[in-house]
Design a protein around this motif. Structure first.
Motif, PDB file in Angstrom:
ATOM      1  N   ASN A   1       0.829  -1.214   0.000  1.00 47.50           N
ATOM      2  CA  ASN A   1       0.000   0.000   0.000  1.00 47.50           C
ATOM      3  C   ASN A   1       0.861   1.260   0.000  1.00 47.50           C
ATOM      4  O   ASN A   1       0.552   2.224  -0.697  1.00 47.50           O
ATOM      5  CB  ASN A   1      -0.945   0.012   1.198  1.00 47.50           C
ATOM      6  N   PHE A   2       1.933   1.262   0.786  1.00 45.65           N
ATOM      7  CA  PHE A   2       2.828   2.422   0.843  1.00 45.65           C
ATOM      8  C   PHE A   2       3.459   2.680  -0.519  1.00 45.65           C
ATOM      9  O   PHE A   2       3.518   3.821  -0.984  1.00 45.65           O
ATOM     10  CB  PHE A   2       3.909   2.188   1.905  1.00 45.65           C
ATOM     11  N   LEU A   3       3.942   1.645  -1.179  1.00 45.30           N
ATOM     12  CA  LEU A   3       4.572   1.809  -2.491  1.00 45.30           C
ATOM     13  C   LEU A   3       3.575   2.303  -3.531  1.00 45.30           C
ATOM     14  O   LEU A   3       3.897   3.125  -4.386  1.00 45.30           O
ATOM     15  CB  LEU A   3       5.206   0.491  -2.939  1.00 45.30           C
ATOM     16  N   GLU A   4       2.335   1.819  -3.463  1.00 46.94           N
ATOM     17  CA  GLU A   4       1.334   2.228  -4.445  1.00 46.94           C
ATOM     18  C   GLU A   4       0.869   3.672  -4.206  1.00 46.94           C
ATOM     19  O   GLU A   4       0.668   4.431  -5.149  1.00 46.94           O
ATOM     20  CB  GLU A   4       0.141   1.282  -4.394  1.00 46.94           C
ATOM     21  N   GLU A   5       0.741   4.072  -2.942  1.00 50.54           N
ATOM     22  CA  GLU A   5       0.314   5.441  -2.631  1.00 50.54           C
ATOM     23  C   GLU A   5       1.358   6.467  -3.053  1.00 50.54           C
ATOM     24  O   GLU A   5       1.021   7.564  -3.482  1.00 50.54           O
ATOM     25  CB  GLU A   5       0.051   5.588  -1.129  1.00 50.54           C
ATOM     26  N   ASN A   6       2.620   6.135  -2.932  1.00 52.38           N
ATOM     27  CA  ASN A   6       3.699   7.064  -3.271  1.00 52.38           C
ATOM     28  C   ASN A   6       4.171   6.914  -4.718  1.00 52.38           C
ATOM     29  O   ASN A   6       5.195   7.479  -5.083  1.00 52.38           O
ATOM     30  CB  ASN A   6       4.866   6.890  -2.310  1.00 52.38           C
TER      31      ASN A   6
ATOM     32  N   SER B   1       0.560  -2.495 -13.490  1.00 55.88           N
ATOM     33  CA  SER B   1      -0.146  -2.048 -14.702  1.00 55.88           C
ATOM     34  C   SER B   1      -1.544  -2.674 -14.744  1.00 55.88           C
ATOM     35  O   SER B   1      -1.769  -3.778 -14.282  1.00 55.88           O
ATOM     36  CB  SER B   1       0.641  -2.438 -15.955  1.00 55.88           C
ATOM     37  N   ASP B   2      -2.469  -1.913 -15.297  1.00 58.31           N
ATOM     38  CA  ASP B   2      -3.860  -2.372 -15.369  1.00 58.31           C
ATOM     39  C   ASP B   2      -4.188  -2.952 -16.736  1.00 58.31           C
ATOM     40  O   ASP B   2      -5.357  -3.076 -17.094  1.00 58.31           O
ATOM     41  CB  ASP B   2      -4.807  -1.199 -15.074  1.00 58.31           C
ATOM     42  N   ASP B   3      -3.194  -3.282 -17.515  1.00 54.77           N
ATOM     43  CA  ASP B   3      -3.428  -3.825 -18.850  1.00 54.77           C
ATOM     44  C   ASP B   3      -3.993  -5.233 -18.752  1.00 54.77           C
ATOM     45  O   ASP B   3      -3.514  -6.069 -17.991  1.00 54.77           O
ATOM     46  CB  ASP B   3      -2.136  -3.867 -19.660  1.00 54.77           C
ATOM     47  N   ASP B   4      -5.034  -5.450 -19.541  1.00 53.38           N
ATOM     48  CA  ASP B   4      -5.601  -6.780 -19.598  1.00 53.38           C
ATOM     49  C   ASP B   4      -5.091  -7.459 -20.861  1.00 53.38           C
ATOM     50  O   ASP B   4      -5.602  -7.230 -21.944  1.00 53.38           O
ATOM     51  CB  ASP B   4      -7.135  -6.727 -19.602  1.00 53.38           C
ATOM     52  N   ASP B   5      -4.094  -8.292 -20.725  1.00 51.34           N
ATOM     53  CA  ASP B   5      -3.534  -8.987 -21.870  1.00 51.34           C
ATOM     54  C   ASP B   5      -4.334 -10.235 -22.219  1.00 51.34           C
ATOM     55  O   ASP B   5      -4.171 -10.802 -23.294  1.00 51.34           O
ATOM     56  CB  ASP B   5      -2.082  -9.353 -21.611  1.00 51.34           C
ATOM     57  N   ASP B   6      -5.178 -10.678 -21.300  1.00 52.64           N
ATOM     58  CA  ASP B   6      -5.929 -11.904 -21.530  1.00 52.64           C
ATOM     59  C   ASP B   6      -7.060 -11.687 -22.521  1.00 52.64           C
ATOM     60  O   ASP B   6      -7.435 -12.604 -23.260  1.00 52.64           O
ATOM     61  CB  ASP B   6      -6.493 -12.429 -20.221  1.00 52.64           C
ATOM     62  N   ASP B   7      -7.676 -10.513 -22.537  1.00 51.62           N
ATOM     63  CA  ASP B   7      -8.804 -10.240 -23.424  1.00 51.62           C
ATOM     64  C   ASP B   7      -8.292  -9.745 -24.773  1.00 51.62           C
ATOM     65  O   ASP B   7      -7.658  -8.702 -24.864  1.00 51.62           O
ATOM     66  CB  ASP B   7      -9.741  -9.189 -22.820  1.00 51.62           C
ATOM     67  N   ASP B   8      -8.595 -10.455 -25.834  1.00 49.77           N
ATOM     68  CA  ASP B   8      -8.168 -10.033 -27.180  1.00 49.77           C
ATOM     69  C   ASP B   8      -9.318  -9.536 -27.991  1.00 49.77           C
ATOM     70  O   ASP B   8     -10.408  -9.851 -28.005  1.00 49.77           O
ATOM     71  CB  ASP B   8      -7.460 -11.166 -27.915  1.00 49.77           C
TER      72      ASP B   8
END
Length: 103
Positions: A85-90, A96-103
């Protein structure tokens, strides 16, 4: 440590003649050599033959192992969650929010 045992054994004169009894005669280069009989390490008895006392038995056994492992896992998981959480907040590490599964 091994050399200490060898020197102690030599000092106690527990030398065996090398090759004299086995081959019937010693070779010219082996006359000064000797084998050393090292003392055995006994687990259950003393040198006199008396039995050693029973070791202390930990009374908790499996219950103690469970009571140690579970809090360790919970504390480790909590620390990991807080660090993520600390690393993500700062913005030091953002997955990454990339969805590689959906083509």
């Amino acid at each position: 440590m091994v050399l200490t045992r060898v020197f102690r054994a030599v000092g106690r004169s527990t030398l065996l003649e090398a090759g004299v009894a086995a081959s019937g005669g010693a070779a010219a280069g082996q006359q000064g050599q000797a084998l050393v009989r090292l003392p055995l390490r006994r687990k259950y008895t003393y040198r006199s033959g008396a039995l050693k006392p029973m070791p202390e038995i930990t009374p908790f056994g499996l219950f103690g192992v469970i009571c140690t492992v579970i809090p360790g896992l919970l504390i480790g998981a909590t620390i990991s969650k807080n660090m993520a959480n600390f690393l993500e907040e700062n913005d030091l590490f953002v997955p990454s929010d990339d969805d590689d599964d959906d083509d």
